[in-house]
Design a protein around this motif. Structure first.
Motif, short mmCIF file in Angstrom:
data_model
loop_
_atom_site.label_atom_id
_atom_site.label_comp_id
_atom_site.label_asym_id
_atom_site.label_seq_id
_atom_site.Cartn_x
_atom_site.Cartn_y
_atom_site.Cartn_z
N LEU A 175 -5.64 -1.52 -8.72
CA LEU A 175 -6.08 -2.90 -8.96
C LEU A 175 -4.93 -3.88 -8.78
N ALA A 176 -3.71 -3.48 -9.19
CA ALA A 176 -2.55 -4.36 -9.01
C ALA A 176 -2.26 -4.59 -7.54
N ILE A 177 -2.37 -3.53 -6.73
CA ILE A 177 -2.10 -3.67 -5.29
C ILE A 177 -3.19 -4.52 -4.63
N ASN A 178 -4.44 -4.30 -5.01
CA ASN A 178 -5.52 -5.13 -4.46
C ASN A 178 -5.28 -6.61 -4.78
N TYR A 179 -4.78 -6.88 -5.97
CA TYR A 179 -4.49 -8.27 -6.36
C TYR A 179 -3.33 -8.82 -5.52
N VAL A 226 0.84 -1.20 0.00
CA VAL A 226 0.00 0.00 0.00
C VAL A 226 0.87 1.25 0.00
N VAL A 227 1.90 1.27 0.84
CA VAL A 227 2.84 2.40 0.87
C VAL A 227 3.50 2.57 -0.49
N CYS A 228 3.90 1.45 -1.11
CA CYS A 228 4.51 1.49 -2.43
C CYS A 228 3.56 2.09 -3.45
N GLY A 229 2.28 1.74 -3.37
CA GLY A 229 1.29 2.27 -4.31
C GLY A 229 1.16 3.78 -4.20
N TYR A 230 1.08 4.30 -2.97
CA TYR A 230 0.97 5.75 -2.79
C TYR A 230 2.23 6.46 -3.28
#
Length: 247
Positions: free
Chosen positions: A240-244, A138-142
């Motif tokens: 969507l990639a992070i949710n996966y 999640v941190v990576c996504g932000y």
């Protein structure tokens, strides 16, 4: 439980004393006269009384009923608050000094809460959080949707809309708006609230409709649409990639 209770109580006390019980005349006096400001000492005293009441109630309800702990913790809050506010009074009064000031106060409160509760599990919880792949993804996504995404979108727009200049706008306004927009969109995606994503896009369209309809420049309309669609597409892909990955 006791750590969280004491921490949130002290933070509420800090917010009340720092923002609700401190008149602007006290702030102006501190910023003008610095350590000579009488109102600064009143402000520190308000913090001390507020913190002492909270710590006393907590100590004699959940703690070890030690008066020395109350006195040491209260004195630590008062002394640290005095020096932090003095340092801030010599700053340029911008957003960064304000944030650093509040972060410093909160760090003191966290440290005292750990000490008063003797919460050895706190460091374990922090360690588990820092080593949890879901949280790190999640941190990576932000981090991806902020600066790297802004650079990518700017490069794409420069390539697709050559010789276009968005004159009349605030410096870096578009980039800042885009970052906030992507943070909100990613948050909605991670929370599986796609209705919020649609509301955000609809709200932006309403606010920009007047500018675009009044503009005679077709390039401006295309520029805004391209920027919005690129921002949404990248954020959707990342979310969507992070949710996966965390599912």
């Amino acid at each position: 439980m006791t750590f969280s209770l004491l921490l949130v109580a002290l933070i509420i006390g800090h917010l009340l004393a720092d923002f609700y019980w401190q008149p602007m005349s006290w702030v102006n006096d501190r910023n003008t006269r610095h350590f000579k400001a009488n109102k600064l000492y009143f402000h520190v005293l308000v913090h001390g009384v507020t913190s002492a009441l909270i710590i006393t109630v907590w100590e004699y309800t959940f703690g070890w009923q030690q008066l020395s702990s109350v006195l040491i913790a209260t004195a630590s809050i008062m002394v640290s608050h005095y020096f932090i506010d003095i340092a801030k009074s010599y700053s340029n009064k911008g957003v960064v000094p304000f944030l650093l000031d509040q972060i410093a106060h909160i760090l003191v409160i966290i440290a005292l809460s750990i000490w008063l509760t003797d919460n050895s599990s706190f460091m374990t919880a922090i360690n588990n959080m820092l080593t949890d792949p879901k949280i790190l993804w999640v941190v990576c996504g932000y981090l991806i949707i902020l600066s790297p995404c802004a650079v990518f979108i700017r490069m794409m727009l420069e390539r697709l809309t050559s010789n276009f200049s968005s004159t009349g706008s605030l410096p870096l306004a578009g980039q800042s708006i885009g970052m906030l927009e992507r943070v909100l969109m990613l948050s909605f995606i991670l929370l599986d609230q796609f209705a919020g994503l649609g509301f955000l896009l609809a709200a932006k369209s309403v606010f920009r409709f007047g500018d675009l309809s009044a503009s005679k420049d077709k390039k401006l309309t295309e520029y805004v649409m391209l920027g919005t669609l690129l921002s949404v597409s990248v954020t959707l892909f990342v979310g969507l990639a992070i949710n996966y990955l965390i599912s």
